[in-house]
Scaffold this motif. Structure first.
Motif, mmCIF file in Angstrom:
data_model
loop_
_atom_site.group_PDB
_atom_site.id
_atom_site.type_symbol
_atom_site.label_atom_id
_atom_site.label_comp_id
_atom_site.label_asym_id
_atom_site.label_seq_id
_atom_site.Cartn_x
_atom_site.Cartn_y
_atom_site.Cartn_z
ATOM 1 N N GLY A 105 1.897 9.507 -12.748
ATOM 2 C CA GLY A 105 3.441 10.101 -13.140
ATOM 3 C C GLY A 105 4.452 9.252 -13.442
ATOM 4 O O GLY A 105 3.913 8.125 -13.597
ATOM 5 N N ILE A 106 5.610 9.352 -13.530
ATOM 6 C CA ILE A 106 6.581 8.350 -13.788
ATOM 7 C C ILE A 106 6.821 7.501 -12.579
ATOM 8 O O ILE A 106 6.911 8.208 -11.356
ATOM 9 N N GLU A 107 6.378 6.053 -12.853
ATOM 10 C CA GLU A 107 6.507 5.357 -11.485
ATOM 11 C C GLU A 107 7.536 5.586 -10.274
ATOM 12 O O GLU A 107 7.112 5.437 -9.267
ATOM 13 N N HIS A 108 8.739 5.603 -10.761
ATOM 14 C CA HIS A 108 9.675 5.612 -9.785
ATOM 15 C C HIS A 108 9.862 6.933 -9.070
ATOM 16 O O HIS A 108 10.504 7.050 -8.039
ATOM 17 N N ALA A 109 9.190 8.119 -9.676
ATOM 18 C CA ALA A 109 8.938 9.231 -9.079
ATOM 19 C C ALA A 109 7.664 9.220 -8.174
ATOM 20 O O ALA A 109 7.636 9.884 -7.107
ATOM 21 N N LEU A 110 6.632 8.599 -8.824
ATOM 22 C CA LEU A 110 5.213 8.680 -8.257
ATOM 23 C C LEU A 110 5.135 7.849 -6.809
ATOM 24 O O LEU A 110 4.646 8.385 -5.943
ATOM 25 N N LEU A 111 5.751 6.755 -6.739
ATOM 26 C CA LEU A 111 5.487 5.937 -5.561
ATOM 27 C C LEU A 111 6.144 6.603 -4.208
ATOM 28 O O LEU A 111 5.548 6.377 -3.244
ATOM 29 N N PRO A 112 7.427 7.095 -4.431
ATOM 30 C CA PRO A 112 8.159 7.556 -3.303
ATOM 31 C C PRO A 112 7.213 9.124 -2.710
ATOM 32 O O PRO A 112 6.849 9.176 -1.822
ATOM 33 N N GLU A 113 6.863 9.671 -3.928
ATOM 34 C CA GLU A 113 5.945 10.913 -3.497
ATOM 35 C C GLU A 113 4.749 10.750 -2.836
ATOM 36 O O GLU A 113 4.045 11.262 -1.841
ATOM 37 N N LYS A 114 4.008 9.342 -3.081
ATOM 38 C CA LYS A 114 2.912 9.165 -2.741
ATOM 39 C C LYS A 114 2.742 8.301 -1.303
ATOM 40 O O LYS A 114 1.779 8.033 -0.767
ATOM 41 N N GLY A 115 4.094 8.070 -1.103
ATOM 42 C CA GLY A 115 4.277 7.243 0.324
ATOM 43 C C GLY A 115 3.888 5.779 0.345
ATOM 44 O O GLY A 115 3.934 5.182 1.162
ATOM 45 N N ILE A 116 3.962 5.304 -0.898
ATOM 46 C CA ILE A 116 3.586 3.856 -1.369
ATOM 47 C C ILE A 116 4.833 3.064 -0.749
ATOM 48 O O ILE A 116 4.416 1.819 -0.611
ATOM 49 N N VAL A 117 6.109 3.868 -0.978
ATOM 50 C CA VAL A 117 7.070 3.029 -0.828
ATOM 51 C C VAL A 117 7.829 3.581 0.383
ATOM 52 O O VAL A 117 7.733 4.843 0.504
ATOM 53 N N THR A 118 8.387 2.764 1.369
ATOM 54 C CA THR A 118 9.124 3.586 2.512
ATOM 55 C C THR A 118 10.343 2.669 3.159
ATOM 56 O O THR A 118 10.547 1.612 2.407
ATOM 57 N N ALA A 119 10.819 3.215 4.127
ATOM 58 C CA ALA A 119 12.345 2.533 4.515
ATOM 59 C C ALA A 119 11.632 1.219 4.998
ATOM 60 O O ALA A 119 10.903 0.861 5.538
ATOM 61 N N GLY A 120 12.743 0.325 4.547
ATOM 62 C CA GLY A 120 12.526 -1.094 5.184
ATOM 63 C C GLY A 120 11.757 -1.976 4.158
ATOM 64 O O GLY A 120 11.475 -3.413 4.460
ATOM 65 N N ASP A 121 10.998 -1.444 3.313
ATOM 66 C CA ASP A 121 10.136 -2.189 2.298
ATOM 67 C C ASP A 121 11.312 -3.274 1.420
ATOM 68 O O ASP A 121 12.369 -2.983 1.309
ATOM 69 N N LEU A 122 10.459 -4.464 1.031
ATOM 70 C CA LEU A 122 10.955 -5.105 0.148
ATOM 71 C C LEU A 122 9.899 -4.944 -1.098
ATOM 72 O O LEU A 122 8.911 -5.318 -1.173
ATOM 73 N N ILE A 123 10.676 -4.416 -2.304
ATOM 74 C CA ILE A 123 9.812 -4.119 -3.480
ATOM 75 C C ILE A 123 10.430 -4.728 -4.732
ATOM 76 O O ILE A 123 11.427 -4.750 -4.777
ATOM 77 N N ILE A 124 9.595 -5.247 -5.645
ATOM 78 C CA ILE A 124 9.715 -5.600 -6.915
ATOM 79 C C ILE A 124 9.014 -5.156 -7.777
ATOM 80 O O ILE A 124 7.881 -4.596 -7.724
ATOM 81 N N GLY A 125 9.698 -4.743 -9.103
ATOM 82 C CA GLY A 125 8.774 -4.284 -10.066
ATOM 83 C C GLY A 125 9.247 -4.718 -11.474
ATOM 84 O O GLY A 125 10.659 -5.159 -11.814
ATOM 85 N N ALA A 126 8.349 -4.933 -12.523
ATOM 86 C CA ALA A 126 8.809 -5.262 -13.627
ATOM 87 C C ALA A 126 9.233 -4.249 -14.553
ATOM 88 O O ALA A 126 8.780 -3.742 -15.459
ATOM 89 N N ASP A 127 10.305 -3.474 -14.056
ATOM 90 C CA ASP A 127 11.050 -2.477 -14.509
ATOM 91 C C ASP A 127 12.479 -2.343 -13.902
ATOM 92 O O ASP A 127 12.516 -2.558 -12.817
ATOM 93 N N SER A 128 13.576 -2.203 -14.857
ATOM 94 C CA SER A 128 14.755 -2.396 -14.000
ATOM 95 C C SER A 128 15.327 -1.317 -13.050
ATOM 96 O O SER A 128 16.084 -1.427 -12.432
ATOM 97 N N HIS A 129 14.599 -0.024 -13.440
ATOM 98 C CA HIS A 129 14.833 1.354 -12.522
ATOM 99 C C HIS A 129 13.971 1.041 -11.263
ATOM 100 O O HIS A 129 14.060 2.017 -10.474
ATOM 101 N N THR A 130 13.261 0.041 -10.832
ATOM 102 C CA THR A 130 12.719 -0.243 -9.671
ATOM 103 C C THR A 130 13.870 -0.168 -8.479
ATOM 104 O O THR A 130 13.507 0.326 -7.126
ATOM 105 N N CYS A 131 15.214 -0.063 -8.840
ATOM 106 C CA CYS A 131 16.121 -0.042 -7.782
ATOM 107 C C CYS A 131 16.080 1.596 -7.175
ATOM 108 O O CYS A 131 16.900 1.646 -6.107
#
Length: 425
Positions: A105-131
């Motif tokens: 899916g679109i990465e910034h919708a997919l990662l939260p949906e799949k639980g790959i990112v969560t509260a308290g994480d430190l996440i970097i992405g080579a895409d400006s909308h990683t925020c």
């Protein structure tokens, strides 16, 4: 022992990830990362840089996530080669999170949906909308592909801790005013450089009625004000979203009451009308009443992207289009952000409503948002879009024009044949 200085949520996340008691704005730190993310545009470059480091394995097979979403399904040979680079690397490294056509899916919708990112994480992405992931109470920000490639090898990177701006939204939203309108209003107020390299920390009682889909939209567009990250404190709405979803235990950080903010902006959300951002910057905003009077004819409407392709966005569009028809002079293209959103939209009858109204529905892809495919604009064409940027040539020819708005406004305008409000239908 001296009392440690008060900290914001962002500062506490950084302190945790670099094993310090505290950090402050402008500190230079090296911090461990939880997730390194790339897509089919930025990933091949990051992979090349990773190989230059001499590393044989990524720092964490579940911490490196590659999502081919910009030109997938592949639109041409070049995009096919880029996507294949991701697929081959994912197999070679035996990455845990593997996504492709049919599952991605679109990465910034997919990662939260799949639980790959969560509260308290430190996440970097080579895409400006990683925020976007700041909506979960995480620190997330975009980086260059070179920085990402190195972080994929060592599991950490350098940061300058950003100063913070607190944005307080208070009051009840008007009927057709949405989270997208709030962030467009803010950007119109402070400008595209109004939060340059700052944390935008969003809070206020308005958020008690803003669901996770809306919160993702707000944090997604923090970068459009120049911010390093956007973030929202974890509450019951966040916890309900994370429950039975996160693959790691969430870590909840809250700003201290006396935390230092460089600026505090208070906005009465009850007075905000639906907003429209005019070409060629997201800061060029007007309220919908004024926009309607401008009588701006449109050729295309796009509803979707990492900003507004979630289930509630599809719901808004379907609500407006129920028993209505898209104007014959308008092309309406809808881009749900993930496969799961597609399934739920079908179950809830949204797809039938959209198709009966005359919309075209795409598989999950970033598509026209970046001028990729599935909706490129010709010279002189005008598009109203729920995406995040309306720069010159962003969605096609440099002589085309892009206006930004919420799904409510976009769907209503598709029916009207010009930019207008739901109330006009």
């Amino acid at each position: 022992m001296a009392k440690k200085p008060p900290m914001t949520i962002t500062e506490k996340i950084f302190a945790h990830h670099c094993n310090k008691d505290y950090v402050q704005a402008n500190d230079l730190i090296e911090a461990k990362i939880d997730i390194a993310l790339a897509n089919d545009i930025t990933g091949p470059i990051a992979i090349e840089e990773f190989k230059k480091t001499g590393a044989k394995e990524v720092f964490n097979k579940s911490g490196v996530v590659l999502v081919p979403d910009h030109f997938v399904p592949n639109k041409d040979i070049k995009s096919a080669i880029q996507a294949k680079t991701l697929r081959d690397f994912a197999k070679e490294q035996n990455l845990t999170c593997k996504f492709d056509v049919g599952s991605m899916g679109i990465e910034h919708a997919l990662l939260p949906e799949k639980g790959i990112v969560t509260a308290g994480d430190l996440i970097i992405g080579a895409d400006s909308h990683t925020c976007t992931y700041g909506a979960l109470g995480a620190f997330s920000t975009g980086v260059g592909s070179t920085d990402l490639g190195c972080a994929m090898a060592v599991g950490s990177t350098w940061f300058k801790v950003p100063g913070a701006i607190k944005v307080v939204f208070y009051g009840k939203l008007k009927k057709y005013t949405t989270a997208k309108d709030l962030i467009l209003y803010l950007i119109g107020k402070i400008g595209v450089d109004g939060a340059l390299y700052k944390t935008l920390e969003f809070c206020g009682d308005t958020f008690s009625s803003i669901d996770m889909d809306g919160r993702f939209t707000i944090c997604n567009m923090a970068i459009e004000a120049g911010a390093k990250n956007g973030i929202i404190e974890v509450d019951d709405i966040t916890l309900n979203y994370l429950k039975n979803r996160s693959i790691r235990e969430p870590l909840i950080f809250r700003s201290d009451k006396d935390a230092n903010y460089e600026q505090i902006i208070e906005i009465d959300a009850s007075k905000i009308d639906p907003q429209v951002a005019y070409p060629h910057l997201p800061e060029n905003t007007k309220g919908i009443v004024e926009s309607s009077l401008d009588n701006i004819k449109i050729d295309q409407v796009v509803i979707g992207s990492c900003t507004n392709g979630r289930l509630d966005d599809i719901r808004m569009a379907a609500e407006v289009l129920k028993d209505r028809k898209v104007n014959p002079d308008v092309r309406l293209i809808v881009f749900p952000a993930t496969q799961d959103i597609i399934l739920k939209s079908i179950e809830l009858g949204y797809y039938q409503t959209l198709i009966q109204a005359g919309a075209a529905i795409s598989t999950p892809t970033c598509g026209p948002c970046l001028g990729g495919h599935c909706g490129i604009l010709a010279p002189g064409e005008v598009c109203l879009s729920t995406t995040n940027r309306n720069f010159v040539g962003r969605m096609g020819h440099i002589d085309s024009k892009i206006y930004l708005a919420s799904p409510y406004t976009a769907a209503a305008s598709a029916v009207l044949g010009r930019i207008g409000s739901v109330e006009e239908l």
